[in-house]
Design a protein around this motif. Structure first.
Motif, PDB file in Angstrom:
ATOM      1  N   SER A   1      73.609  52.690  88.539  1.00  0.00           N
ATOM      2  CA  SER A   1      73.246  52.825  89.630  1.00  0.00           C
ATOM      3  C   SER A   1      73.846  54.019  91.083  1.00  0.00           C
ATOM      4  O   SER A   1      73.379  53.631  92.315  1.00  0.00           O
ATOM      5  CB  SER A   1      73.914  51.107  90.412  1.00  0.00           C
ATOM      6  N   LEU A   2      75.090  53.644  90.663  1.00  0.00           N
ATOM      7  CA  LEU A   2      75.435  54.642  91.794  1.00  0.00           C
ATOM      8  C   LEU A   2      74.957  56.794  91.503  1.00  0.00           C
ATOM      9  O   LEU A   2      75.725  56.763  92.367  1.00  0.00           O
ATOM     10  CB  LEU A   2      77.420  55.021  90.985  1.00  0.00           C
ATOM     11  N   ILE A   3      74.322  56.789  90.473  1.00  0.00           N
ATOM     12  CA  ILE A   3      73.573  58.028  90.441  1.00  0.00           C
ATOM     13  C   ILE A   3      72.777  57.538  91.297  1.00  0.00           C
ATOM     14  O   ILE A   3      71.574  58.836  90.574  1.00  0.00           O
ATOM     15  CB  ILE A   3      74.086  58.356  89.720  1.00  0.00           C
ATOM     16  N   ASP A  52      64.591  51.036  77.741  1.00  0.00           N
ATOM     17  CA  ASP A  52      63.928  49.725  77.436  1.00  0.00           C
ATOM     18  C   ASP A  52      63.595  48.922  79.007  1.00  0.00           C
ATOM     19  O   ASP A  52      64.614  48.960  79.814  1.00  0.00           O
ATOM     20  CB  ASP A  52      64.158  49.503  76.329  1.00  0.00           C
ATOM     21  N   LEU A  53      62.867  47.525  78.510  1.00  0.00           N
ATOM     22  CA  LEU A  53      63.309  46.875  79.288  1.00  0.00           C
ATOM     23  C   LEU A  53      64.127  45.714  80.016  1.00  0.00           C
ATOM     24  O   LEU A  53      64.332  45.854  80.745  1.00  0.00           O
ATOM     25  CB  LEU A  53      62.317  45.419  78.883  1.00  0.00           C
ATOM     26  N   GLU A  54      65.079  45.560  78.750  1.00  0.00           N
ATOM     27  CA  GLU A  54      65.764  44.414  78.629  1.00  0.00           C
ATOM     28  C   GLU A  54      67.401  46.377  80.025  1.00  0.00           C
ATOM     29  O   GLU A  54      68.004  45.861  80.818  1.00  0.00           O
ATOM     30  CB  GLU A  54      66.881  44.872  78.072  1.00  0.00           C
ATOM     31  N   SER A  55      67.503  46.961  80.216  1.00  0.00           N
ATOM     32  CA  SER A  55      67.925  48.107  80.445  1.00  0.00           C
ATOM     33  C   SER A  55      67.605  48.317  81.914  1.00  0.00           C
ATOM     34  O   SER A  55      68.460  48.430  83.079  1.00  0.00           O
ATOM     35  CB  SER A  55      67.914  49.309  79.806  1.00  0.00           C
ATOM     36  N   ALA A  69      68.828  45.065  89.027  1.00  0.00           N
ATOM     37  CA  ALA A  69      70.036  43.648  88.936  1.00  0.00           C
ATOM     38  C   ALA A  69      71.308  44.629  89.723  1.00  0.00           C
ATOM     39  O   ALA A  69      72.224  43.912  90.507  1.00  0.00           O
ATOM     40  CB  ALA A  69      70.990  43.365  87.899  1.00  0.00           C
ATOM     41  N   GLU A  70      71.724  45.963  89.227  1.00  0.00           N
ATOM     42  CA  GLU A  70      73.095  46.559  90.438  1.00  0.00           C
ATOM     43  C   GLU A  70      72.553  46.879  91.558  1.00  0.00           C
ATOM     44  O   GLU A  70      73.452  47.194  91.755  1.00  0.00           O
ATOM     45  CB  GLU A  70      73.531  47.856  89.200  1.00  0.00           C
ATOM     46  N   SER A  92      62.904  35.072  83.995  1.00  0.00           N
ATOM     47  CA  SER A  92      63.796  34.414  82.779  1.00  0.00           C
ATOM     48  C   SER A  92      65.458  34.447  82.802  1.00  0.00           C
ATOM     49  O   SER A  92      65.867  33.704  81.991  1.00  0.00           O
ATOM     50  CB  SER A  92      63.118  34.712  81.416  1.00  0.00           C
ATOM     51  N   ASP A  93      66.034  35.569  83.174  1.00  0.00           N
ATOM     52  CA  ASP A  93      67.407  35.691  83.752  1.00  0.00           C
ATOM     53  C   ASP A  93      67.962  34.256  84.269  1.00  0.00           C
ATOM     54  O   ASP A  93      67.753  33.873  85.106  1.00  0.00           O
ATOM     55  CB  ASP A  93      67.361  36.893  84.166  1.00  0.00           C
TER      56      ASP A  93
END
Length: 83
Positions: free
Chosen positions: A26-28, A45-48, A54-55, A82-83
């Motif tokens: 997120s910083l870059i 991937d979707l999770e990443s 979110a960040e 779903s989170d």
């Protein structure tokens, strides 16, 4: 701050991204051009992608969402629900 080597092939790029924390990505994020951002989402991937989303701040989230393809948008929204 870590750099991302976008000259590497997809598998090497994916391995590199998996070693990075979503906060570090997120910083870059703002330093990446549009093509780099699209490639980032292509290999993640979707999770990443959900963790990165979110960040990000609201403006970055909007930018990310606009760059995603329709199917990616649906998957991301479903994952966030779903989170």
């Amino acid at each position: 701050m870590r750099k991302i080597n976008f000259k590497s092939h997809d598998e090497a790029l994916k391995k590199q991204l998996l070693k990075m924390h979503p906060y570090d990505l997120s910083l870059i994020y703002d330093t990446l051009d549009e093509d780099e951002k699209r490639r980032l989402f292509h290999v993640m991937d979707l999770e990443s992608a959900s963790d990165l989303f979110a960040e990000l701040d609201k403006e970055q989230q909007q930018d990310m969402f606009e760059l995603l393809e329709l199917n990616q948008k649906k998957q991301l929204l479903k994952s966030l629900e779903s989170d």
